[in-house]
Design a protein around this motif. Structure first.
Motif, PDB file in Angstrom:
ATOM      1  N   GLY A   1     -41.913  58.360  40.204  1.00  0.00           N
ATOM      2  CA  GLY A   1     -42.396  59.269  39.169  1.00  0.00           C
ATOM      3  C   GLY A   1     -43.674  58.788  38.513  1.00  0.00           C
ATOM      4  N   SER A   2     -44.351  57.807  39.122  1.00  0.00           N
ATOM      5  CA  SER A   2     -45.585  57.263  38.552  1.00  0.00           C
ATOM      6  C   SER A   2     -46.771  58.165  38.879  1.00  0.00           C
ATOM      7  N   ILE A   3     -47.448  58.644  37.845  1.00  0.00           N
ATOM      8  CA  ILE A   3     -48.643  59.463  38.048  1.00  0.00           C
ATOM      9  C   ILE A   3     -49.760  58.611  38.655  1.00  0.00           C
ATOM     10  N   ALA A   4     -49.867  57.360  38.209  1.00  0.00           N
ATOM     11  CA  ALA A   4     -50.928  56.490  38.710  1.00  0.00           C
ATOM     12  C   ALA A   4     -50.755  56.221  40.206  1.00  0.00           C
ATOM     13  N   VAL A   5     -49.518  55.927  40.638  1.00  0.00           N
ATOM     14  CA  VAL A   5     -49.267  55.673  42.061  1.00  0.00           C
ATOM     15  C   VAL A   5     -49.430  56.957  42.864  1.00  0.00           C
ATOM     16  N   LEU A   6     -48.935  58.077  42.325  1.00  0.00           N
ATOM     17  CA  LEU A   6     -49.082  59.361  42.998  1.00  0.00           C
ATOM     18  C   LEU A   6     -50.560  59.752  43.103  1.00  0.00           C
ATOM     19  N   ALA A   7     -51.317  59.483  42.044  1.00  0.00           N
ATOM     20  CA  ALA A   7     -52.756  59.754  42.070  1.00  0.00           C
ATOM     21  C   ALA A   7     -53.430  58.923  43.156  1.00  0.00           C
ATOM     22  N   SER A   8     -53.013  57.678  43.265  1.00  0.00           N
ATOM     23  CA  SER A   8     -53.563  56.811  44.297  1.00  0.00           C
ATOM     24  C   SER A   8     -53.197  57.305  45.695  1.00  0.00           C
TER      25      SER A   8
ATOM     26  N   VAL B   1     -45.895  47.732  46.328  1.00  0.00           N
ATOM     27  CA  VAL B   1     -46.733  48.643  47.106  1.00  0.00           C
ATOM     28  C   VAL B   1     -48.195  48.540  46.690  1.00  0.00           C
ATOM     29  N   MET B   2     -48.454  48.464  45.401  1.00  0.00           N
ATOM     30  CA  MET B   2     -49.824  48.397  44.921  1.00  0.00           C
ATOM     31  C   MET B   2     -50.470  47.052  45.262  1.00  0.00           C
ATOM     32  N   ILE B   3     -49.679  45.984  45.311  1.00  0.00           N
ATOM     33  CA  ILE B   3     -50.220  44.686  45.743  1.00  0.00           C
ATOM     34  C   ILE B   3     -50.662  44.776  47.197  1.00  0.00           C
ATOM     35  N   ALA B   4     -49.781  45.343  48.056  1.00  0.00           N
ATOM     36  CA  ALA B   4     -50.111  45.504  49.474  1.00  0.00           C
ATOM     37  C   ALA B   4     -51.325  46.411  49.645  1.00  0.00           C
ATOM     38  N   SER B   5     -51.373  47.494  48.866  1.00  0.00           N
ATOM     39  CA  SER B   5     -52.489  48.437  48.942  1.00  0.00           C
ATOM     40  C   SER B   5     -53.801  47.776  48.546  1.00  0.00           C
ATOM     41  N   PHE B   6     -53.746  46.952  47.498  1.00  0.00           N
ATOM     42  CA  PHE B   6     -54.958  46.274  47.026  1.00  0.00           C
ATOM     43  C   PHE B   6     -55.504  45.328  48.098  1.00  0.00           C
TER      44      PHE B   6
ATOM     45  N   TYR C   1     -64.050  53.788  49.188  1.00  0.00           N
ATOM     46  CA  TYR C   1     -62.922  52.844  49.236  1.00  0.00           C
ATOM     47  C   TYR C   1     -63.080  51.729  48.196  1.00  0.00           C
ATOM     48  N   LYS C   2     -64.322  51.488  47.779  1.00  0.00           N
ATOM     49  CA  LYS C   2     -64.533  50.503  46.715  1.00  0.00           C
ATOM     50  C   LYS C   2     -63.953  51.013  45.400  1.00  0.00           C
ATOM     51  N   THR C   3     -64.111  52.319  45.143  1.00  0.00           N
ATOM     52  CA  THR C   3     -63.495  52.907  43.943  1.00  0.00           C
ATOM     53  C   THR C   3     -61.969  52.833  44.052  1.00  0.00           C
ATOM     54  N   ASP C   4     -61.465  52.994  45.283  1.00  0.00           N
ATOM     55  CA  ASP C   4     -60.016  52.855  45.492  1.00  0.00           C
ATOM     56  C   ASP C   4     -59.559  51.431  45.164  1.00  0.00           C
ATOM     57  N   LEU C   5     -60.368  50.469  45.544  1.00  0.00           N
ATOM     58  CA  LEU C   5     -60.022  49.070  45.282  1.00  0.00           C
ATOM     59  C   LEU C   5     -59.913  48.822  43.779  1.00  0.00           C
ATOM     60  N   TYR C   6     -60.891  49.337  43.045  1.00  0.00           N
ATOM     61  CA  TYR C   6     -60.861  49.182  41.583  1.00  0.00           C
ATOM     62  C   TYR C   6     -59.644  49.882  40.981  1.00  0.00           C
ATOM     63  N   SER C   7     -59.400  51.120  41.449  1.00  0.00           N
ATOM     64  CA  SER C   7     -58.277  51.882  40.891  1.00  0.00           C
ATOM     65  C   SER C   7     -56.945  51.234  41.249  1.00  0.00           C
ATOM     66  N   ASN C   8     -56.833  50.707  42.480  1.00  0.00           N
ATOM     67  CA  ASN C   8     -55.587  50.024  42.872  1.00  0.00           C
ATOM     68  C   ASN C   8     -55.337  48.797  42.003  1.00  0.00           C
ATOM     69  N   GLY C   9     -56.421  48.042  41.735  1.00  0.00           N
ATOM     70  CA  GLY C   9     -56.293  46.860  40.883  1.00  0.00           C
ATOM     71  C   GLY C   9     -55.882  47.233  39.468  1.00  0.00           C
ATOM     72  N   THR C  10     -56.479  48.325  38.964  1.00  0.00           N
ATOM     73  CA  THR C  10     -56.157  48.779  37.607  1.00  0.00           C
ATOM     74  C   THR C  10     -54.716  49.281  37.517  1.00  0.00           C
ATOM     75  N   ILE C  11     -54.295  50.036  38.539  1.00  0.00           N
ATOM     76  CA  ILE C  11     -52.923  50.547  38.563  1.00  0.00           C
ATOM     77  C   ILE C  11     -51.931  49.392  38.617  1.00  0.00           C
ATOM     78  N   LEU C  12     -52.232  48.408  39.438  1.00  0.00           N
ATOM     79  CA  LEU C  12     -51.348  47.237  39.555  1.00  0.00           C
ATOM     80  C   LEU C  12     -51.208  46.539  38.206  1.00  0.00           C
ATOM     81  N   PHE C  13     -52.340  46.356  37.520  1.00  0.00           N
ATOM     82  CA  PHE C  13     -52.314  45.724  36.200  1.00  0.00           C
ATOM     83  C   PHE C  13     -51.478  46.546  35.221  1.00  0.00           C
ATOM     84  N   ALA C  14     -51.643  47.883  35.287  1.00  0.00           N
ATOM     85  CA  ALA C  14     -50.916  48.764  34.371  1.00  0.00           C
ATOM     86  C   ALA C  14     -49.407  48.726  34.632  1.00  0.00           C
TER      87      ALA C  14
END
Length: 297
Positions: free
Chosen positions: A30-37, A115-120, A149-162
């Motif tokens: 149910g995570s919007i951040a993960v679903l957005a990613s 999942v977000m660690i693996a994605s990052f 994909y660089k923006t994806d990297l930043y967003s994945n890192g931010t989502i992981l932190f969140a």
């Protein structure tokens, strides 16, 4: 297969893997951040497949219908990619606002974090590879893909932190607020991609520093009397240069042609990662003022 096309195959494969993993976890948690990613990765897959098609089409030889080739498929692909990024960002923003209005706590936090660690990690390797290809080929489509994909990297890192922050604080509103921030950043990153693609489609001149390099080569030629009407444009992986060269009136056509060939070779050396099409108009005298009057300047 060209290196650029290999890069799109790699990026498509990685995007497909990330879509499968993120979408599954995003729906169950149910995570919007993960679903957005996940949605972003789905669009990455679509764009990478389109980029492969664009590169495959752009490298086709000129024919009776397309006398100058199909190189503009590359900037067209970049514009489409930027627009897709923008629309997906708007959808993510909408979903984030909807979650704030209809509050629902997240589930499966541990799986989401894994999942977000693996994605990052996967995305980091992909960005490094695409940047390598972009620097080596100077291809606009690959540069746009690398930036995407660089923006994806930043967003994945931010989502992981969140997600880590949510698991410690229990404050689930961090998720939709973060989703809104990612959406804004995606639109911001899409603007230069769209701008560069549109400029190329509109046949904008080369950057000032490139034009200065061309002029330096022309000025260094001792066996010509001058030049004028220098025009430049870029189309995908090709650069087009048009210029009038002023020769001595007594020079033979054969010698003028030899000098023009040498000039073309030197101009090609300036842009070794791209194909340079140079059109040289050989003038026996400087007719720039006459041409200006005829053109209405």
């Amino acid at each position: 297969m060209r290196l650029e096309k290999k890069a799109t195959v790699v990026s498509s494969s990685v995007a497909a893997l990330l879509v499968l993993i993120k979408m599954s976890v995003g729906i169950f948690s149910g995570s919007i951040a993960v679903l957005a990613s996940a949605i972003d990765s789905l669009l990455d897959l679509t764009v990478s497949l389109f980029n492969y098609f664009a590169l495959n089409t752009a490298e086709k030889e000129s024919d009776d219908k397309f006398h100058f080739g199909r190189d503009k498929m590359e900037p067209l692909a970049a514009v489409i990619e930027g627009i897709i990024i923008s629309f997906s960002a708007l959808f993510i923003f909408y979903e984030a606002v909807a979650k704030i209005v209809n509050y629902k706590p997240m589930e499966y936090m541990e799986i989401s974090i894994a999942v977000m660690i693996a994605s990052f990690v996967i995305t980091a390797f992909l960005v490094a590879f695409l940047n390598h290809v972009a620097k080596k080929t100077n291809n606009m489509v690959i540069k746009a893909d690398a930036l995407h994909y660089k923006t994806d990297l930043y967003s994945n890192g931010t989502i992981l932190f969140a997600l880590v922050l949510i698991s410690y604080t229990g404050e689930h509103l961090i998720d939709p607020i973060l989703g809104m921030g990612i959406a804004i950043y995606m639109i911001y990153s899409a603007i230069p991609i769209i701008k560069e693609g549109l400029l190329m489609l509109l046949d904008a001149a080369l950057p000032a520093e490139d034009v200065e390099k061309i002029e330096a080569v022309l000025k260094a030629q001792n066996n010509i009397n001058g030049y004028h009407d220098l025009k430049t444009r870029e189309s995908g992986s090709r650069i087009f240069i048009s210029v009038h060269i002023v020769f001595n009136v007594s020079i033979s056509l054969y010698d003028a042609h030899l000098i023009s060939d040498k000039l073309e070779a030197k101009l090609q050396e300036l842009f070794d990662s791209k194909h340079v099409d140079t059109l040289i108009h050989m003038d026996p005298y400087d007719d720039s003022e006459i041409n200006a009057i005829e053109d209405g300047y």
